[in-house]
Design a protein around this motif. Structure first.
Motif, mmCIF file in Angstrom:
data_model
loop_
_atom_site.group_PDB
_atom_site.id
_atom_site.type_symbol
_atom_site.label_atom_id
_atom_site.label_comp_id
_atom_site.label_asym_id
_atom_site.label_seq_id
_atom_site.Cartn_x
_atom_site.Cartn_y
_atom_site.Cartn_z
ATOM 1 N N LEU A 4 6.445 60.407 -31.117
ATOM 2 C CA LEU A 4 7.135 60.559 -29.840
ATOM 3 C C LEU A 4 6.565 61.776 -29.137
ATOM 4 N N TYR A 56 14.969 56.209 -33.691
ATOM 5 C CA TYR A 56 14.612 57.563 -34.121
ATOM 6 C C TYR A 56 14.150 57.582 -35.576
ATOM 7 N N LEU A 59 10.340 57.302 -36.316
ATOM 8 C CA LEU A 59 9.399 58.335 -35.889
ATOM 9 C C LEU A 59 8.845 59.106 -37.080
ATOM 10 N N THR A 62 6.855 64.307 -33.758
ATOM 11 C CA THR A 62 7.143 64.476 -32.341
ATOM 12 C C THR A 62 6.163 65.486 -31.767
ATOM 13 N N ALA A 81 12.164 68.790 -29.127
ATOM 14 C CA ALA A 81 11.175 68.426 -30.150
ATOM 15 C C ALA A 81 11.505 69.081 -31.484
#
Length: 230
Positions: A4, A56, A59, A62, A81
């Motif tokens: 992300l 989420y 992920l 990030t 982040a």
């Protein structure tokens, strides 16, 4: 690796989901706000995740633009982040705005030296701009610094650098030798941040804001309350 990437360093509130193994963007969500990043960032991220069909929990990392740029926007993005990294137990990777702008410009002009320059467009050679210079391969030649626009023009000319960033045209105007302006935006496309972060990989260093100038926002003297004694 599903990554992300978020950027609030300028007017945009942007997020994208990036698959590093395939080197492709899965989705994005971008709002041109100017202000109000804190109120909209989570919704922007949720929209990008939904478009990619991810949550989420999917992920692996990030990435975030650490500036220079908007003081408030950078704080919002970096805090988000780092919060995701802590909550999801994944790495957070910082990418500075000047580096990303240079990388995007290199995609337009090829293997050239790039000076990224940020600041308000001005006709004053003494106006301050934020700059960095990178070589043909993206390696830093001149670290992010703040200097006068006229000095930045001399630096760019000395390196034979192409200019990019919101102050690029202003800096070029002060150069005795012609300088090429590749791009004029105050930040890079969100996918550029994702790509650079994927190339950097996880780091033990947590991202933190990169500020080169003093904040624009200052207390209004008329609203400062008198200090109470005793």
């Amino acid at each position: 690796m599903i990554l992300l990437a978020i950027d609030c360093s300028a007017n945009l509130c942007a997020a994208c989901i990036y698959e590093s193994g395939e080197g492709r963007e899965l989705s994005r969500s971008v709002l041109d706000l100017g202000k109000g990043h804190a109120e909209h960032l989570i919704a922007v991220i949720d929209a990008a995740l939904a478009e990619a069909g991810k949550g989420y929990a999917d992920l692996d990392a990030t990435a975030v633009s650490i500036g220079p740029g908007s003081f408030t926007g950078i704080r919002v993005a970096v805090s988000a982040a780092r919060g995701f990294a802590l909550a999801l137990k994944i790495p957070a990777i910082g990418v500075d705005t000047l580096e990303a702008i240079a990388a995007e410009a290199r995609g337009l002009v090829g293997a050239r030296k790039i000076m990224s320059a940020l600041g308000n467009v001005t006709t004053d050679a003494d106006a301050l701009v934020q700059v960095a210079v990178y070589d043909e391969f993206g390696q830093e030649l001149y670290a992010p610094s703040i200097m006068r626009a006229g000095e930045a023009a001399n630096l760019a000319s000395g390196h034979g650098a192409v200019l990019a960033g919101s102050a690029a045209e202003a800096v070029a105007a002060f150069s005795a030798a012609p300088l090429t302006v590749a791009a004029k935006a105050a930040t890079a496309d969100i996918a550029v941040y994702a790509r650079l972060a994927a190339a950097k990989g996880p780091s033990a260093t947590k991202p933190s804001p990169l500020y080169l100038r003093e904040p624009d926002a200052k207390p209004q003297a008329g609203f400062i309350l008198p200090r109470r004694e005793g």
